[in-house]
Scaffold this motif. Structure first.
Motif, PDB file in Angstrom:
ATOM      1  N   GLU A  30       0.831  -1.207   0.000  1.00  0.00           N
ATOM      2  CA  GLU A  30       0.000   0.000   0.000  1.00  0.00           C
ATOM      3  C   GLU A  30       0.865   1.256   0.000  1.00  0.00           C
ATOM      4  OE1 GLU A  30      -2.930   1.073   3.318  1.00  0.00           O
ATOM      5  OE2 GLU A  30      -3.730  -0.761   2.385  1.00  0.00           O
ATOM      6  N   VAL A  31       1.912   1.220   0.802  1.00  0.00           N
ATOM      7  CA  VAL A  31       2.779   2.394   0.890  1.00  0.00           C
ATOM      8  C   VAL A  31       3.530   2.576  -0.428  1.00  0.00           C
ATOM      9  CG1 VAL A  31       4.822   3.342   2.038  1.00  0.00           C
ATOM     10  CG2 VAL A  31       3.001   2.308   3.381  1.00  0.00           C
ATOM     11  N   LEU A  32       3.869   1.459  -1.063  1.00  0.00           N
ATOM     12  CA  LEU A  32       4.590   1.558  -2.331  1.00  0.00           C
ATOM     13  C   LEU A  32       3.723   2.163  -3.432  1.00  0.00           C
ATOM     14  CD1 LEU A  32       6.619  -1.764  -2.498  1.00  0.00           C
ATOM     15  CD2 LEU A  32       7.447   0.535  -2.072  1.00  0.00           C
ATOM     16  N   GLY A  33       2.428   2.078  -3.269  1.00  0.00           N
ATOM     17  CA  GLY A  33       1.546   2.714  -4.247  1.00  0.00           C
ATOM     18  C   GLY A  33       1.163   1.782  -5.365  1.00  0.00           C
ATOM     19  N   GLU A  34       0.653   2.397  -6.446  1.00  0.00           N
ATOM     20  CA  GLU A  34       0.065   1.614  -7.529  1.00  0.00           C
ATOM     21  C   GLU A  34       1.131   0.914  -8.357  1.00  0.00           C
ATOM     22  OE1 GLU A  34      -1.757   4.926  -9.359  1.00  0.00           O
ATOM     23  OE2 GLU A  34      -3.703   4.511  -8.437  1.00  0.00           O
ATOM     24  N   GLN A  35       0.656  -0.160  -8.963  1.00  0.00           N
ATOM     25  CA  GLN A  35       1.513  -0.879  -9.902  1.00  0.00           C
ATOM     26  C   GLN A  35       1.677   0.009 -11.133  1.00  0.00           C
ATOM     27  OE1 GLN A  35       0.320  -2.074 -12.983  1.00  0.00           O
ATOM     28  NE2 GLN A  35       1.855  -3.616 -13.505  1.00  0.00           N
ATOM     29  N   GLU A  36       2.846   0.012 -11.749  1.00  0.00           N
ATOM     30  CA  GLU A  36       3.053   0.828 -12.952  1.00  0.00           C
ATOM     31  C   GLU A  36       3.907   0.062 -13.953  1.00  0.00           C
ATOM     32  OE1 GLU A  36       5.062   4.358 -11.537  1.00  0.00           O
ATOM     33  OE2 GLU A  36       7.007   3.378 -11.670  1.00  0.00           O
ATOM     34  N   LEU A  47      -2.547   7.174 -26.758  1.00  0.00           N
ATOM     35  CA  LEU A  47      -2.486   6.001 -25.866  1.00  0.00           C
ATOM     36  C   LEU A  47      -3.431   6.129 -24.676  1.00  0.00           C
ATOM     37  CD1 LEU A  47       1.411   5.617 -25.838  1.00  0.00           C
ATOM     38  CD2 LEU A  47      -0.202   4.103 -26.993  1.00  0.00           C
ATOM     39  N   ALA A  48      -4.235   7.179 -24.656  1.00  0.00           N
ATOM     40  CA  ALA A  48      -5.100   7.454 -23.499  1.00  0.00           C
ATOM     41  C   ALA A  48      -6.020   6.289 -23.175  1.00  0.00           C
ATOM     42  CB  ALA A  48      -5.915   8.711 -23.747  1.00  0.00           C
ATOM     43  N   GLY A  49      -6.321   5.511 -24.187  1.00  0.00           N
ATOM     44  CA  GLY A  49      -7.203   4.367 -23.965  1.00  0.00           C
ATOM     45  C   GLY A  49      -6.615   3.312 -23.038  1.00  0.00           C
ATOM     46  N   PHE A  50      -5.300   3.381 -22.813  1.00  0.00           N
ATOM     47  CA  PHE A  50      -4.656   2.385 -21.935  1.00  0.00           C
ATOM     48  C   PHE A  50      -4.587   2.840 -20.472  1.00  0.00           C
ATOM     49  CE2 PHE A  50      -2.914   1.379 -26.149  1.00  0.00           C
ATOM     50  CZ  PHE A  50      -3.239   0.035 -26.221  1.00  0.00           C
ATOM     51  N   GLY A  51      -5.098   4.017 -20.205  1.00  0.00           N
ATOM     52  CA  GLY A  51      -5.053   4.508 -18.822  1.00  0.00           C
ATOM     53  C   GLY A  51      -4.664   5.974 -18.834  1.00  0.00           C
ATOM     54  N   ASP A  52      -3.677   6.294 -18.004  1.00  0.00           N
ATOM     55  CA  ASP A  52      -3.249   7.697 -17.921  1.00  0.00           C
ATOM     56  C   ASP A  52      -1.750   7.740 -18.171  1.00  0.00           C
ATOM     57  OD1 ASP A  52      -3.064  10.375 -17.439  1.00  0.00           O
ATOM     58  OD2 ASP A  52      -3.004  10.168 -15.251  1.00  0.00           O
ATOM     59  N   PRO A  53      -1.344   7.621 -19.464  1.00  0.00           N
ATOM     60  CA  PRO A  53       0.094   7.547 -19.743  1.00  0.00           C
ATOM     61  C   PRO A  53       0.782   8.891 -19.513  1.00  0.00           C
ATOM     62  CG  PRO A  53      -1.145   7.621 -21.777  1.00  0.00           C
ATOM     63  CD  PRO A  53      -2.158   7.618 -20.682  1.00  0.00           C
ATOM     64  N   ARG A  54       2.032   8.818 -19.114  1.00  0.00           N
ATOM     65  CA  ARG A  54       2.841  10.042 -18.967  1.00  0.00           C
ATOM     66  C   ARG A  54       4.284   9.707 -19.311  1.00  0.00           C
ATOM     67  NH1 ARG A  54       5.726   9.788 -14.086  1.00  0.00           N
ATOM     68  NH2 ARG A  54       4.943   8.127 -12.746  1.00  0.00           N
ATOM     69  N   LEU A  72       7.958   5.798 -20.898  1.00  0.00           N
ATOM     70  CA  LEU A  72       6.512   5.979 -20.941  1.00  0.00           C
ATOM     71  C   LEU A  72       5.968   5.213 -19.728  1.00  0.00           C
ATOM     72  CD1 LEU A  72       3.773   6.656 -22.355  1.00  0.00           C
ATOM     73  CD2 LEU A  72       4.002   4.459 -23.533  1.00  0.00           C
ATOM     74  N   VAL A  73       5.233   5.924 -18.858  1.00  0.00           N
ATOM     75  CA  VAL A  73       4.759   5.293 -17.623  1.00  0.00           C
ATOM     76  C   VAL A  73       3.232   5.207 -17.665  1.00  0.00           C
ATOM     77  CG1 VAL A  73       4.697   5.412 -15.109  1.00  0.00           C
ATOM     78  CG2 VAL A  73       6.699   6.263 -16.348  1.00  0.00           C
ATOM     79  N   ILE A  74       2.726   4.000 -17.487  1.00  0.00           N
ATOM     80  CA  ILE A  74       1.269   3.824 -17.434  1.00  0.00           C
ATOM     81  C   ILE A  74       0.929   3.090 -16.139  1.00  0.00           C
ATOM     82  CG2 ILE A  74      -0.793   2.942 -18.601  1.00  0.00           C
ATOM     83  CD1 ILE A  74       0.874   2.819 -21.180  1.00  0.00           C
ATOM     84  N   ARG A  75       0.107   3.697 -15.289  1.00  0.00           N
ATOM     85  CA  ARG A  75      -0.262   3.092 -14.005  1.00  0.00           C
ATOM     86  C   ARG A  75      -1.437   2.138 -14.184  1.00  0.00           C
ATOM     87  NH1 ARG A  75       0.617   7.423  -9.105  1.00  0.00           N
ATOM     88  NH2 ARG A  75       2.889   7.342  -9.287  1.00  0.00           N
ATOM     89  N   GLN A  76      -1.436   1.121 -13.386  1.00  0.00           N
ATOM     90  CA  GLN A  76      -2.549   0.156 -13.323  1.00  0.00           C
ATOM     91  C   GLN A  76      -2.846  -0.488 -14.678  1.00  0.00           C
ATOM     92  OE1 GLN A  76      -2.715  -0.353 -10.296  1.00  0.00           O
ATOM     93  NE2 GLN A  76      -4.515   0.552  -9.357  1.00  0.00           N
ATOM     94  N   LEU A  77      -1.812  -0.722 -15.456  1.00  0.00           N
ATOM     95  CA  LEU A  77      -2.028  -1.372 -16.760  1.00  0.00           C
ATOM     96  C   LEU A  77      -2.057  -2.883 -16.561  1.00  0.00           C
ATOM     97  CD1 LEU A  77      -2.136  -0.971 -19.904  1.00  0.00           C
ATOM     98  CD2 LEU A  77       0.332  -1.352 -19.885  1.00  0.00           C
ATOM     99  N   PRO A  78      -3.166  -3.540 -16.936  1.00  0.00           N
ATOM    100  CA  PRO A  78      -3.207  -4.994 -16.764  1.00  0.00           C
ATOM    101  C   PRO A  78      -2.115  -5.661 -17.597  1.00  0.00           C
ATOM    102  CG  PRO A  78      -5.393  -4.120 -17.236  1.00  0.00           C
ATOM    103  CD  PRO A  78      -4.419  -3.001 -17.486  1.00  0.00           C
ATOM    104  N   ALA A  79      -1.561  -6.731 -17.061  1.00  0.00           N
ATOM    105  CA  ALA A  79      -0.423  -7.402 -17.712  1.00  0.00           C
ATOM    106  C   ALA A  79      -0.784  -7.845 -19.135  1.00  0.00           C
ATOM    107  CB  ALA A  79       0.010  -8.598 -16.870  1.00  0.00           C
ATOM    108  N   ASP A  80      -2.038  -8.275 -19.347  1.00  0.00           N
ATOM    109  CA  ASP A  80      -2.380  -8.794 -20.680  1.00  0.00           C
ATOM    110  C   ASP A  80      -2.556  -7.684 -21.714  1.00  0.00           C
ATOM    111  OD1 ASP A  80      -4.660  -7.722 -19.637  1.00  0.00           O
ATOM    112  OD2 ASP A  80      -5.975  -9.415 -20.153  1.00  0.00           O
ATOM    113  N   ARG A  81      -2.466  -6.433 -21.256  1.00  0.00           N
ATOM    114  CA  ARG A  81      -2.587  -5.356 -22.231  1.00  0.00           C
ATOM    115  C   ARG A  81      -1.230  -4.770 -22.626  1.00  0.00           C
ATOM    116  NH1 ARG A  81      -7.028  -1.192 -22.435  1.00  0.00           N
ATOM    117  NH2 ARG A  81      -6.562  -1.620 -24.631  1.00  0.00           N
ATOM    118  N   VAL A  82      -0.178  -5.259 -21.974  1.00  0.00           N
ATOM    119  CA  VAL A  82       1.162  -4.730 -22.271  1.00  0.00           C
ATOM    120  C   VAL A  82       1.511  -4.952 -23.756  1.00  0.00           C
ATOM    121  CG1 VAL A  82       3.634  -4.963 -21.767  1.00  0.00           C
ATOM    122  CG2 VAL A  82       1.964  -4.922 -19.899  1.00  0.00           C
TER     123      VAL A  82
END
Lengths: 306, 285
Positions: free
Chosen positions: A221-227, A243-250, A256-266
């Motif tokens: 929890e302290v480490l935060g979200e998966q990215e 790439l907005a459809g994959f989440g909130d890329p930055r 390129l960092v995308i948080r909470q991206l499911p593994a099967d969408r990589v």
């Protein structure tokens, strides 16, 4: 305050003259867990330990240790402690140091010898049990100190920077020792600034900075979200929007960092990038490292203070 | 407390402090016996009356006791001053005091352990010296126990003061202050003696207050006067009492310490230990 906690402090404050070592420290440690207490130098970690053990008096706030008020003598009977400045009587033999502490906690005579053998074996100095401490290296003295803290199967073990004098092999040993102690039912309060150490053994952590807890909870929890981080070359801002459809890329430098991206969408993201003519050099997926999270939290705490 | 006392005695033995003290005691007693034997032999050979020889030996014994009281006071200061301070400085105290050990018990254990070492050394050396002097000269003081008790009492007072100072000051500072305080107390007592002699012919002069204050602040000199009284033959006390010059002699005592003073000396040790316990309890580690 819930007496079920081994450590339960609220609004703990400590002032040394004009210096406020602890401002408002609130945290809880549960039975049987390894709790990492992290913070930069001067954050108030050792001060906190001294207040917990009654070695110093709080300027304010309240707290309980094993259900008793801070400094309670009977509670301290069930607490093992390795100080940051560890030093044991140099003229005593290792086994005699354990015997002294066994006397002080009132450990009964029968079974003592076996308990000492067990502890000395656990910390890896069984072959030096009859040697005077004066002949020990700092690392061996620290191992002995961990052994002293484990004498009598305490309910809570407080270790203040327990690997500061140990080599990498020793640090790995300590992880094993901590796990063994936890398996025997002890809660462990690990005071450290070594993030990798904490990351590998702790169930829960608190990050302290300038006398306040800035984050506390289960490690994940302290480490935060998966990215997911993708090392890219040639990604234009317009491509980022696509790439907005994959989440909130930055973009973070070349990543390129995308948080909470499911593994099967990589693979889909990679395919989209390649389709845009972007060169992909590598993909890593996981949580933020504790180091990165630590720097972020401490940095944020200091910005707020400023 | 007992665990800490045992630890303290064990430390003295392991660090060879005990053995050094034993060797020093044996050497000192040996030299004393040899010296007194030579003096007595020479005096008798030159035809001195036996009474003169015996009186001379009694005065030599008092002088030896005077030297030894300084040695014992310094030993007490050097044992007591690092007892708490070095544990606090080195961090040894952190591991001990995090245990269910009252700081008062830790302090008392330290005092008890060191007191046993000091009393063993002081009483052993003093009794041995008196017996050896008696053996070579034929003179033994009216009481052996009395001067020895006062002598080790002096040592215990200095030890207690050193421990108090050790709760707040570094070892060297605590030791130096304790030794200087002991010396000043003796000097205050000597000034008082001179004052008594002057007052015999000048009724307006009164320096009693110097000695009274000094004995109240640090009762070592009062106990030292008990050592002198205990070592003197009765004939000296009877002949010199009331003589201004004899009263001024810092190595003469016409009376033993009063019961009130002895009660104060015991109370002083208790009070100083209470202050030391308060000081240690208030100290942040």
């Amino acid at each position: 305050m819930n007496s079920g906690y081994v450590i339960d402090v609220t609004g703990l404050r400590k002032r040394y003259g004009r210096v406020e070592a602890l401002v408002d420290l609130t945290m809880t440690v549960r039975p049987g867990e390894v709790f990492g207490f992290l913070g930069p130098n001067g954050a108030g970690k050792t001060t906190t330990v001294k207040l917990l053990l009654g070695l110093a008096r709080p300027s304010g706030g309240k707290g309980r240790l094993l259900g008793a008020p801070l400094g309670d003598r009977e509670a301290r009977r069930r607490v093992g402690y390795l100080p940051e400045l560890f030093r044991y009587q140099p003229w005593l033999r290792a086994r005699e140091v354990l015997a002294l502490h066994a006397d002080l906690i009132g450990l009964p005579g029968p079974g003592r010898a076996r308990a000492f053998d067990d502890v000395l074996g656990l910390v890896g100095i069984a072959d030096r049990a009859s040697d005077p401490v004066s002949g020990f290296s700092k690392g061996m003295q620290q191992r002995l100190g961990i052994g002293v803290a484990l004498v009598g199967d305490p309910a809570l073990v407080i270790l203040d920077e327990p690997t500061s004098a140990l080599d990498p092999l020793g640090r790995i040993d300590v992880r094993g020792i901590l796990r063994t102690a936890r398996d025997r039912g002890a809660a462990i309060f690990l005071n450290s600034h070594l993030l990798s150490e904490v990351e590998q053994v702790c169930d829960r952590v608190a990050i302290v900075d300038r006398g306040r807890v800035v984050a506390e909870g289960p490690l994940a929890e302290v480490l935060g979200e998966q990215e997911t981080r993708i090392r890219v070359e040639g990604l234009a801002p317009a491509g980022l929007a696509a790439l907005a459809g994959f989440g909130d890329p930055r973009l973070d430098g070349d990543d390129l960092v995308i948080r909470q991206l499911p593994a099967d969408r990589v693979p889909d993201v990679v395919a989209a990038l390649v389709g845009m003519g972007v060169r992909v050099h590598g993909v890593t997926s996981g949580r933020e490292s504790l180091e990165r999270r630590f720097l972020e939290l401490v940095g944020r705490s200091r910005e707020t203070a400023a | 407390m007992i665990a800490i006392a045992r630890l303290t005695i064990g430390e003295a033995a392991r660090r060879r402090i005990l053995w050094v003290l034993v060797v020093l005691a044996l050497v000192a007693v040996g030299v004393t016996g040899w010296g007194v034997d030579r003096l007595v032999t020479i005096a008798r050979a030159s035809g001195s009356p036996e009474l003169t020889v015996q009186l001379g030996v009694s005065q030599i014994l008092i002088f030896i006791a005077f030297q030894f009281s300084f040695v014992l006071a310094m030993t007490a200061a050097f044992l007591g001053s690092p007892a708490i301070a070095s544990d606090l400085e080195s961090g040894v105290a952190l591991a001990l005091l995090a245990r269910p050990l009252r700081r008062t018990s830790y302090l008392m254990g330290r005092w008890l352990g060191l007191a046993i070492v000091l009393v063993g050394y002081g009483a052993g050396s003093a009794i041995l010296a008196i017996l050896v002097v008696g053996w070579v000269s034929g003179y033994t003081p009216p009481s052996i126990a009395l001067p020895v008790v006062y002598l080790v009492g002096e040592g215990l007072v200095v030890l207690t003061l050193s421990l108090l100072l050790s709760t707040r000051l570094p070892p060297i500072g605590a030791g130096a202050i304790a030794v200087v305080a002991f010396g000043l107390a003796w000097m205050a007592g000597a000034i008082e003696r001179v004052g008594i002699a002057i007052a015999a012919n000048n009724p307006g002069v009164n320096l009693d207050i110097v000695g009274q204050v000094s004995r109240a602040v640090l009762p070592t000199d009062g106990l030292w006067r008990g050592v002198i009284y205990g070592l003197e033959p009765g004939i000296v006390i009877a002949a010199a009492s009331g003589q201004p010059l004899a009263e001024a002699n810092p190595f003469f005592a016409a009376t033993p310490p009063s019961p009130a003073f002895l009660a104060w000396a015991v109370a002083w040790v208790v009070l100083v230990m209470l202050v030391a316990a308060f000081s240690l309890r208030r100290r942040e580690l």
